[in-house]
Design a protein around this motif. Structure first.
Motif, short mmCIF file in Angstrom:
data_model
loop_
_atom_site.label_atom_id
_atom_site.label_comp_id
_atom_site.label_asym_id
_atom_site.label_seq_id
_atom_site.Cartn_x
_atom_site.Cartn_y
_atom_site.Cartn_z
N TYR A 15 46.65 49.51 19.51
CA TYR A 15 46.90 50.75 19.09
C TYR A 15 46.07 51.30 17.93
O TYR A 15 45.38 52.44 18.33
CB TYR A 15 48.43 50.95 18.76
CG TYR A 15 48.61 52.59 17.92
CD1 TYR A 15 48.80 53.66 18.66
CD2 TYR A 15 48.54 52.32 16.63
CE1 TYR A 15 48.96 54.80 18.07
CE2 TYR A 15 48.65 53.75 15.91
CZ TYR A 15 49.12 54.80 16.58
OH TYR A 15 49.19 56.05 16.03
N GLN A 18 42.57 52.00 19.64
CA GLN A 18 42.46 53.20 20.47
C GLN A 18 42.50 54.37 19.55
O GLN A 18 42.08 55.43 19.88
CB GLN A 18 43.43 53.12 21.63
CG GLN A 18 43.21 52.38 22.63
CD GLN A 18 44.12 52.41 23.92
OE1 GLN A 18 44.77 53.31 24.09
NE2 GLN A 18 44.01 51.45 24.47
N GLU A 22 39.96 58.06 18.83
CA GLU A 22 40.52 59.22 19.00
C GLU A 22 39.96 60.06 17.53
O GLU A 22 39.80 61.25 17.46
CB GLU A 22 42.10 59.40 18.89
CG GLU A 22 42.51 58.90 20.23
CD GLU A 22 42.35 59.76 21.33
OE1 GLU A 22 42.33 61.06 21.03
OE2 GLU A 22 41.94 59.44 22.32
N THR A 104 45.22 64.66 18.54
CA THR A 104 45.79 63.23 18.97
C THR A 104 46.96 63.38 19.65
O THR A 104 47.53 62.55 20.11
CB THR A 104 45.89 62.31 17.73
OG1 THR A 104 46.97 62.98 16.84
CG2 THR A 104 44.64 62.01 17.18
N PHE A 107 47.03 62.19 23.17
CA PHE A 107 47.04 60.60 23.20
C PHE A 107 48.37 60.16 22.98
O PHE A 107 48.65 59.22 23.61
CB PHE A 107 46.02 60.15 21.89
CG PHE A 107 46.13 58.82 21.81
CD1 PHE A 107 45.45 57.93 22.51
CD2 PHE A 107 46.36 58.44 20.30
CE1 PHE A 107 45.43 56.42 22.00
CE2 PHE A 107 46.63 57.42 19.70
CZ PHE A 107 46.04 56.09 20.64
N GLU A 110 50.57 60.36 26.11
CA GLU A 110 50.30 59.60 27.06
C GLU A 110 50.65 58.12 26.85
O GLU A 110 51.35 57.48 27.76
CB GLU A 110 48.70 59.25 27.02
CG GLU A 110 48.22 58.53 28.25
CD GLU A 110 46.62 58.47 28.32
OE1 GLU A 110 46.23 57.81 29.18
OE2 GLU A 110 45.97 59.28 27.55
#
Length: 138
Positions: A15, A18, A22, A104, A107, A110
């Motif tokens: 996390y 990723q 972002e 974000t 993101f 998702e």
């Protein structure tokens, strides 16, 4: 039981990786973003407040805060006790918070795909209990 903790650690690591991707367009790190979110959610805070919340040593907060102050995202002022420094989210920091939250959102949506609200709530309860148990241990 150990696979549970491995999955928590792995989830956290992937996390953060990723999330850092972002945040790249904003030139901000995950920890800087965490400090901005903390100040947005909790209001002005001392270095000690944040260090206690994050369960880190107070000096770990200093470089994060200094970088944000240099970019005018936060202000750092002396408290009543001149040794105490209080961090405030600036207007520029408020605007960045809003921009990053909007950017974000897809993101985060998702990541939550296929996870019901009931499942989210259950995981939040388990993690909160785990945090309390860890804090109780010291």
């Amino acid at each position: 039981m150990y696979p549970f903790f491995s999955k928590v650690a792995f989830t956290h690591r992937i996390y953060n990786n990723q999330l850092q991707e972002e945040l790249l367009p904003f030139g901000i790190s995950v920890t800087q973003w965490a400090l901005i979110r903390y100040l947005k959610n909790n209001g002005p805070a001392t270095f000690s407040d944040v260090a206690d919340y994050w369960q880190v040593e107070k000096p770990a907060i200093t470089p994060i805060a200094q970088k944000l102050a240099a970019r005018e995202m936060i202000s750092i002022l002396s408290g009543e006790d001149k040794r105490q420094k209080i961090m405030y989210l600036s207007e520029k920091g408020e605007a960045l918070h809003k921009t990053i939250m909007e950017a974000t959102e897809p993101f985060l949506e998702e990541l939550m795909e296929g996870i019901s609200q009931e499942e989210r709530d259950a995981v939040a309860i388990v993690l909160e209990k785990l945090i309390m148990n860890l804090k109780r241990r010291g």
